[in-house]
Design a protein around this motif. Sequence first.
Motif, mmCIF file in Angstrom:
data_model
loop_
_atom_site.group_PDB
_atom_site.id
_atom_site.type_symbol
_atom_site.label_atom_id
_atom_site.label_comp_id
_atom_site.label_asym_id
_atom_site.label_seq_id
_atom_site.Cartn_x
_atom_site.Cartn_y
_atom_site.Cartn_z
ATOM 1 N N ALA A 25 -39.145 -8.261 -12.627
ATOM 2 C CA ALA A 25 -38.081 -8.832 -13.262
ATOM 3 C C ALA A 25 -37.496 -9.777 -12.417
ATOM 4 C CB ALA A 25 -37.304 -8.003 -14.060
ATOM 5 N N GLY A 26 -37.008 -9.492 -11.129
ATOM 6 C CA GLY A 26 -36.176 -10.211 -10.310
ATOM 7 C C GLY A 26 -36.929 -11.607 -9.916
ATOM 8 N N LEU A 27 -38.197 -11.296 -9.609
ATOM 9 C CA LEU A 27 -39.146 -12.471 -9.170
ATOM 10 C C LEU A 27 -39.279 -13.529 -10.452
ATOM 11 C CD1 LEU A 27 -41.849 -10.537 -7.187
ATOM 12 C CD2 LEU A 27 -40.156 -11.854 -6.340
ATOM 13 N N GLU A 31 -37.870 -17.233 -10.260
ATOM 14 C CA GLU A 31 -38.566 -18.508 -10.471
ATOM 15 C C GLU A 31 -38.298 -19.377 -11.444
ATOM 16 O OE1 GLU A 31 -41.968 -21.160 -9.809
ATOM 17 O OE2 GLU A 31 -41.377 -19.389 -8.704
ATOM 18 N N ARG A 32 -37.515 -18.706 -12.369
ATOM 19 C CA ARG A 32 -36.917 -19.462 -13.455
ATOM 20 C C ARG A 32 -35.801 -20.304 -12.991
ATOM 21 N NH1 ARG A 32 -35.774 -15.745 -18.279
ATOM 22 N NH2 ARG A 32 -38.074 -15.276 -18.029
ATOM 23 N N LYS A 33 -34.934 -19.720 -12.259
ATOM 24 C CA LYS A 33 -33.791 -20.361 -11.546
ATOM 25 C C LYS A 33 -34.341 -21.463 -10.681
ATOM 26 C CE LYS A 33 -30.274 -18.139 -9.825
ATOM 27 N NZ LYS A 33 -29.332 -17.027 -9.036
ATOM 28 N N MET A 34 -35.241 -21.184 -9.744
ATOM 29 C CA MET A 34 -35.626 -22.510 -9.060
ATOM 30 C C MET A 34 -36.138 -23.524 -9.692
ATOM 31 S SD MET A 34 -37.412 -20.455 -5.651
ATOM 32 C CE MET A 34 -38.342 -19.275 -6.760
ATOM 33 N N GLN A 35 -36.489 -23.455 -10.880
ATOM 34 C CA GLN A 35 -37.349 -24.304 -11.869
ATOM 35 C C GLN A 35 -36.058 -25.109 -12.683
ATOM 36 O OE1 GLN A 35 -39.880 -25.795 -10.940
ATOM 37 N NE2 GLN A 35 -40.366 -24.438 -9.477
ATOM 38 N N ARG A 36 -34.775 -24.308 -12.748
ATOM 39 C CA ARG A 36 -34.054 -24.915 -13.775
ATOM 40 C C ARG A 36 -33.330 -26.558 -13.399
ATOM 41 N NH1 ARG A 36 -30.727 -22.420 -10.101
ATOM 42 N NH2 ARG A 36 -28.647 -23.375 -9.699
ATOM 43 N N ARG A 167 -35.713 -12.657 -2.482
ATOM 44 C CA ARG A 167 -36.116 -13.400 -3.669
ATOM 45 C C ARG A 167 -35.606 -12.418 -5.085
ATOM 46 N NH1 ARG A 167 -42.287 -13.845 -3.783
ATOM 47 N NH2 ARG A 167 -42.303 -12.396 -1.820
ATOM 48 N N VAL A 168 -35.738 -11.292 -4.849
ATOM 49 C CA VAL A 168 -35.394 -10.468 -5.962
ATOM 50 C C VAL A 168 -33.920 -10.512 -6.095
ATOM 51 C CG1 VAL A 168 -35.304 -7.944 -6.877
ATOM 52 C CG2 VAL A 168 -37.106 -8.979 -6.067
ATOM 53 N N LEU A 169 -33.068 -10.480 -4.960
ATOM 54 C CA LEU A 169 -31.715 -10.530 -5.062
ATOM 55 C C LEU A 169 -31.362 -11.881 -5.489
ATOM 56 C CD1 LEU A 169 -30.633 -8.797 -1.655
ATOM 57 C CD2 LEU A 169 -29.990 -8.088 -3.817
ATOM 58 N N TYR A 170 -31.986 -13.154 -5.224
ATOM 59 C CA TYR A 170 -31.623 -14.458 -5.780
ATOM 60 C C TYR A 170 -31.771 -14.432 -7.217
ATOM 61 C CZ TYR A 170 -32.605 -19.250 -6.926
ATOM 62 O OH TYR A 170 -32.506 -20.518 -7.526
ATOM 63 N N GLY A 171 -32.983 -13.718 -7.588
ATOM 64 C CA GLY A 171 -33.065 -13.605 -9.253
ATOM 65 C C GLY A 171 -32.037 -13.075 -9.936
ATOM 66 N N PHE A 172 -31.457 -11.845 -9.435
ATOM 67 C CA PHE A 172 -30.409 -11.150 -10.278
ATOM 68 C C PHE A 172 -29.030 -11.772 -9.731
ATOM 69 C CE2 PHE A 172 -33.634 -7.977 -10.363
ATOM 70 C CZ PHE A 172 -33.702 -7.654 -11.645
ATOM 71 N N GLY A 173 -28.868 -12.983 -9.005
ATOM 72 C CA GLY A 173 -27.834 -13.532 -8.716
ATOM 73 C C GLY A 173 -26.963 -12.849 -7.477
ATOM 74 N N ALA A 174 -27.400 -12.170 -6.873
ATOM 75 C CA ALA A 174 -26.954 -11.959 -5.559
ATOM 76 C C ALA A 174 -26.804 -12.875 -4.488
ATOM 77 C CB ALA A 174 -27.294 -10.427 -5.084
#
Length: 298
Positions: A25-27, A31-36, A167-174
């Motif tokens: 889920a974090g990954l 990916e969604r955040k990087m493409q926003r 990458r997982v931490l980035y996905g979850f906003g940490a």
Amino acid sequence: MKRWLKWAAVLAGVLAVVAAGAAFAGLQLAERKMQRKVEVDVRPVAFTSDAAALERGRYLYASRGCVDCHGANGGGRTFVEDGESLRIRGPNISPGPGSVVAGYGPGDWVRAIRHGVARGGRPLMIMPSEDYNRFTDADLAALVAYVRALPPAEGGPAIVQLPLPARVLYGFGAIHDAAGKIDHSQPPAQPVPEGVNVAHGAYVANMCLGCHGPQLAGGRIPGGPPDWPAAPNLTPGQGTVMVRYADAESMLRLFRSGKRHDGSEVKVMPFESLKEMSETDVRALHLYLKGLQPKPQG
């Protein structure tokens, strides 16, 4: 006993499945955040090419961290690498082959430097725009003038290879990307008299925000490798790093040598840039730091 072992094995299996699901889920979120697409209200700063602006731009490029990521020639350089899953390389911003700024207009430069957003609206992953967000229009224009005047160098786009946990931490906003660290509504800083004064020191201190935090109280460096030490607390007070640098001369020696007062080397500091800072900037910075309200670490 066998029953407990069985239940322990089942619990371990469940935890492994949950961890794998969370990582997946974090990954996906990463990916969604990087493409926003990040919409920012950009106020273009006009191009300039006069000699004074070019010289000011040369100084800013050398002393404000640009050289650490992009190299002296602007062609890009690898500045973090662990030989395994972590590698970060700055892109080519010279006018040469593979440049990522080819065709940039005035608004595109402002968007990237001040807001951490690429020309098409994608957030830049690694760009210390929180340090540059407060540049005056004149300083931003001078920096752009110098970069545009660099001799062509070969290079390519940025390389950002992060380990799975990051990458997982980035996905979850940490962990935040460049655009996620900035209050995009802030207007550009207004010019202040250059000299050994508190106002100029506060302006210079903007270059410290990315590592030492918005309150300059230190703590873990956001997105830094796990073996990096925490950034020290730059506010005054017992137990902070400023106790070691009671006068501006001691800070000047640190910036010029990359070594602490006891001769030991500082592991994580951009001394390739800091050693180029003028004596006026360092003394103003020290004056500003020692006048801050003491804060706890981090």
